[in-house]
Motif scaffolding. Structure first.
Motif, PDB file in Angstrom:
ATOM      1  N   ILE A  29       0.856  -1.203   0.000  1.00 41.28           N
ATOM      2  CA  ILE A  29       0.000   0.000   0.000  1.00 41.28           C
ATOM      3  C   ILE A  29       0.890   1.251   0.000  1.00 41.28           C
ATOM      4  O   ILE A  29       0.632   2.211  -0.733  1.00 41.28           O
ATOM      5  N   LYS A  30       1.946   1.235   0.806  1.00 41.47           N
ATOM      6  CA  LYS A  30       2.887   2.374   0.834  1.00 41.47           C
ATOM      7  C   LYS A  30       3.485   2.601  -0.551  1.00 41.47           C
ATOM      8  O   LYS A  30       3.606   3.734  -1.008  1.00 41.47           O
ATOM      9  N   THR A  31       3.871   1.500  -1.211  1.00 42.02           N
ATOM     10  CA  THR A  31       4.486   1.600  -2.539  1.00 42.02           C
ATOM     11  C   THR A  31       3.480   2.115  -3.563  1.00 42.02           C
ATOM     12  O   THR A  31       3.802   2.981  -4.381  1.00 42.02           O
ATOM     13  N   ILE A  32       2.238   1.591  -3.509  1.00 40.31           N
ATOM     14  CA  ILE A  32       1.195   2.034  -4.443  1.00 40.31           C
ATOM     15  C   ILE A  32       0.895   3.514  -4.229  1.00 40.31           C
ATOM     16  O   ILE A  32       0.768   4.290  -5.188  1.00 40.31           O
ATOM     17  N   LEU A  33       0.820   3.941  -2.963  1.00 38.32           N
ATOM     18  CA  LEU A  33       0.516   5.351  -2.680  1.00 38.32           C
ATOM     19  C   LEU A  33       1.668   6.269  -3.090  1.00 38.32           C
ATOM     20  O   LEU A  33       1.465   7.455  -3.304  1.00 38.32           O
TER      21      LEU A  33
ATOM     22  N   ARG B  13      -5.145   7.811  -5.773  1.00 39.04           N
ATOM     23  CA  ARG B  13      -4.289   7.649  -4.595  1.00 39.04           C
ATOM     24  C   ARG B  13      -4.731   8.531  -3.426  1.00 39.04           C
ATOM     25  O   ARG B  13      -4.484   8.199  -2.274  1.00 39.04           O
ATOM     26  N   GLU B  14      -5.383   9.652  -3.732  1.00 46.67           N
ATOM     27  CA  GLU B  14      -5.950  10.473  -2.646  1.00 46.67           C
ATOM     28  C   GLU B  14      -7.040   9.688  -1.920  1.00 46.67           C
ATOM     29  O   GLU B  14      -7.146   9.721  -0.695  1.00 46.67           O
TER      30      GLU B  14
ATOM     31  N   SER C 181       1.056   7.379   3.605  1.00 48.07           N
ATOM     32  CA  SER C 181       0.813   8.274   2.462  1.00 48.07           C
ATOM     33  C   SER C 181       2.083   8.972   2.004  1.00 48.07           C
ATOM     34  O   SER C 181       2.943   9.321   2.810  1.00 48.07           O
ATOM     35  N   TYR C 182       2.146   9.198   0.694  1.00 47.46           N
ATOM     36  CA  TYR C 182       3.289   9.871   0.080  1.00 47.46           C
ATOM     37  C   TYR C 182       2.907  11.306  -0.259  1.00 47.46           C
ATOM     38  O   TYR C 182       3.676  12.231  -0.099  1.00 47.46           O
ATOM     39  N   TYR C 183       1.671  11.459  -0.739  1.00 40.40           N
ATOM     40  CA  TYR C 183       1.157  12.768  -1.152  1.00 40.40           C
ATOM     41  C   TYR C 183      -0.153  12.957  -0.394  1.00 40.40           C
ATOM     42  O   TYR C 183      -1.094  12.203  -0.573  1.00 40.40           O
TER      43      TYR C 183
END
Length: 752
Positions: free
Chosen positions: A187-191, A254-255, A284-286
């Motif tokens: 999930i971290k990678t996808i986000l 991704r939001e 979350s990344y963004y």
């Protein structure tokens, strides 16, 4: 084993090829990274169009309102579905865990507790015993005690555990290989912008929900909290496909997934605010401000839905809700900080051992037998767990008992203190008492349970079944904390004249709460493994409802992070991301003193950069270039001589456009000229029809000069979410392409 990549489908409807893009243009292939800047500009264009159209008619205005509200509607649906699934999972786990030991004769679908609630023969002293609930041996033989009865119950306990785990691993293997593990590293990678198709699909959602119940019920040392984040993100992805605003824009999707992760933690721990902070801090990344509000709303709806289902029958969102009545004292910070040190050391030990075991699984023959591995680990777990009452029960119940304060009505072994017969105090303020034989035998059993949990969790996390890490980590910390708490309590009772106890612990006072130590220990161990701080403290005080215990929790969380970081900066999720080779650019400082020119592709001794010219490349040249290289895109220059940069074109868009043009446009053949200029070049009438591809050309690719420090380049990639960046010399000639994947590996280089 990954799901097959989706076939490139270039054959859309017959449409004006020069104006309208056809399906799949601007999309990404499996295991590729998205371009955040491109996704953001596409959403801005879409929004601008809707705003302009909304002034034309009432219908368009209503459509624009629906578009604006679709985000909140998606959050509502995510909250409702993830809350419902969490409630169903909790109820099913409760019933199936008890099914290993016995069955309710009055209603087969009742768990042990529900069975005895409805019974009229239940007494307060023996609240766990009622004629309607029968253990398997009692049902089969009619006897309730004896060695044969014990052995039969033991055998059936192990058999049920093996059956549940075999069913879980078989379902995962056959129907949804992506349903295994915790899901948070992926999930971290996808986000962060990576595409893993099928990871959040409908099959994964269905199989993960079913197998999560089976895996937790089998008694393995794993929790359901991490996988619930994956389940909630699958719900988010499911509802994204209903709205083109999200299904056609990977950035917007991704939001929604960030908010879904918050809803997942909200229902896992009954901690809506902790869920929002977990999404912000950990996955979350963004995370723009708008996503913060929507995450809050999704977490609220999910928690409300779970509260309506009331799976534990205590009007709480979690099994281990506790309330303490005594304050804590400054001197107690010393054992709290020591628990923090223990949590940090356990976190480091667990990460090192688990990653070593998972690497061994990947590189040796062990990885070829996932079903056998699960069966063996389940067998060992069940055989060792049954004799000890603290490991036999579900881990959530164990944590619940360890967190509990010993009141006058508690019948637990941990509360077997020697009472003063002259005591006349209110029920909730019982003074410190000497420990009875039950407490000492419980301490021995807990010590054995601690060693067992520490060892078995290392081998359990990462197997091919859904497995969360939150609950086992909390169990290790809670056991250690309870042991320390009882030790401090007995020291305070027997040595209340010591200088450290004199000021705050008078004889006959209720000074030390061992349950609080268990809570602090649980927070410390969870922090040591995951390296969470803020969200961890908020989750823990939402779990326990104890606002006044924030300082002990903060002290333990910070200490465990410092201690664990001294041995290595990576938490368990980052370590698994690196082990699996996912392209994830973490937020650490970049320490290498290098320039963009030092990581150039191509290097000086390598073949020259693959480029396209704006008006002199043929279709055949483009197809040859695509076949001979595996780059994600190509710079477009004025000519081979000039090499002044015009723009950048994506490989996937080129493939789809050429395929579509060959099928739909008359006259496009191998020697047709491809041009990226506004106007078609002057071509003799005898030449075949040219192919205009300016539409798919990115006229503003991100560029830096060859003397830009790599520290700045890495920062640009992190903050803007670029997919690639072109490096120019003297502002014109593109000399290299820096790719997201390359940057990730560059980032983990060690100084030589």
């Amino acid at each position: 084993s990954a799901t097959p990549t989706e076939e490139i489908n270039g054959a859309g409807n017959l449409m004006d090829f020069l104006d309208e893009p056809f399906p799949d243009v601007g999309t990404y292939e499996d295991f590729h990274t998205i371009d955040w800047l491109r996704e953001k500009s596409r959403d801005t264009d879409r929004h601008r169009k809707i705003t302009c159209k909304s002034k034309e008619s009432i219908w368009e205005f209503i459509k624009s309102l629906l578009d604006a509200w679709s985000g909140w509607l998606v959050m509502l649906l995510i909250g409702l579905l993830s809350g419902t699934l969490a409630g169903v999972i909790d109820l099913a786990v409760d019933w199936m865990t008890d099914l290993k030991e016995g069955v309710c004769l009055s209603a087969l679908w009742y768990s042990h507790e529900q069975c005895c609630w409805t019974s009229n023969e239940t007494t307060f002293a023996d609240r766990d015993k009622c004629p309607q609930w029968q253990k398997w041996a009692e049902l089969m033989t009619g006897y309730t005690e004896g060695a044969g009865v014990y052995l039969l119950n033991y055998f059936l306990y192990v058999l049920w555990a093996l059956f549940f785990s075999f069913l879980a691993v078989s379902l995962v293997r056959v129907f949804a290989p992506y349903a295994c593990g915790s899901g948070i590293p992926e999930i971290k990678t996808i986000l962060s912008g990576f595409i893993i198709r099928g990871y959040l699909g409908k099959w994964t959602l269905l199989i993960k929900t079913v197998t999560l119940v089976l895996a937790v019920s089998s008694g393995l040392s794993l929790g359901k909290e991490g996988p619930l984040v994956h389940v909630a993100c699958c719900c988010g992805n499911l509802f994204c496909s209903l709205f083109s605003k999200y299904s056609k824009n990977e950035g917007k999707r991704r939001e929604v997934l960030s908010a879904a992760a918050a809803a997942g933690v909200s229902v896992a721990f009954g901690a809506p605010i902790g869920g929002v902070l977990f999404s912000l801090e950990e996955v979350s990344y963004y995370f723009p401000l708008k996503t913060l509000w929507r995450s809050f709303f999704a977490a609220l709806v999910a928690a409300f839905t779970l509260r309506s289902i009331n799976p534990f029958g205590n009007n709480r969102l979690v099994l281990f809700y506790v309330e303490y009545h005594t304050p804590w004292y400054m001197a107690e910070l010393v054992p709290f900080i020591l628990l923090g040190v223990f949590g940090g050391l356990w976190g480091t030990l667990f990460i090192r051992c688990n990653i070593a075991w998972c690497r061994r699984r990947k590189t040796t023959r062990l990885g070829k037998y996932p079903v056998l591995e699960v069966i063996v680990v389940t067998g060992i777990t069940a055989v060792l767990a049954f004799p000890n009452p603290y490991t036999r029960r579900s881990t959530s119940e164990l944590i619940s008992e360890l967190f509990n304060d010993c009141g006058a009505l508690e019948s637990s072994q941990l509360c077997d203190y020697i009472n003063n017969p002259n005591m006349t105090r209110p029920v909730d303020d019982i003074p410190d008492r000497p420990a009875g034989p039950g407490v000492y035998s419980a301490l021995w059993q807990l010590t054995l349970a601690l060693v067992f949990k520490i060892v078995i969790t290392i081998f359990t996390f990462g197997m091919k079944i859904p497995s969360g890490l939150f609950i086992p980590s909390m169990a290790v910390g809670a056991i250690a904390g309870r042991i320390v708490g009882i030790a401090v309590e007995q020291m305070a009772y027997h040595h209340h004249d010591w200088i450290i106890f004199k000021n705050w612990c008078r004889p006959g006072a209720d000074c030390v709460t061992p349950g609080l130590y268990a809570m602090v220990g649980a927070a410390a161990c969870l922090g040591g493994v995951t390296r969470m701080t803020v969200s961890l403290v908020v989750i823990m005080f939402e779990l326990t409802g104890g606002l006044e215990y924030i300082v002990p929790l903060m002290a333990a969380a910070v200490t465990s992070k410092w201690v664990a970081d001294a041995f290595g900066k990576e938490g368990i999720y980052e370590a698994h991301i690196q082990l699996n080779g996912y392209p994830y650019l973490d937020q650490d400082e970049f320490t290498h003193r290098t320039l963009a020119t030092d990581v150039m592709r191509p290097r000086r001794n390598e073949p020259p950069l693959a480029v396209l010219t704006q008006d002199s490349t043929t279709v055949e040249d483009v197809e040859t270039l695509i076949k001979d290289t595996d780059y994600n895109g190509f710079p477009v220059v004025v000519s081979r001589e000039s090499e002044r940069l015009i723009g950048f074109v994506q490989r996937r868009d080129l493939i789809l456009n050429i395929k579509n043009a060959r099928q739909k446009q008359d006259g496009v053949v191998s020697n047709s000229v491809v041009y990226f200029t506004e106007d078609a070049p002057q071509i003799p009438a005898s030449n075949p029809q040219p192919l205009k591809l300016r539409r798919i050309l990115n006229l503003s690719p991100f560029t830096v000069t060859d003397h830009t420090p790599m520290e700045t380049v890495v920062d640009i990639f992190r903050k803007l979410g670029l997919r690639q960046c072109l490096v120019t010399r003297s502002g014109t000639k593109p000399v290299l392409r820096v790719n997201f994947l390359k940057l990730r590996f560059m980032h983990h280089l060690k100084d030589e």
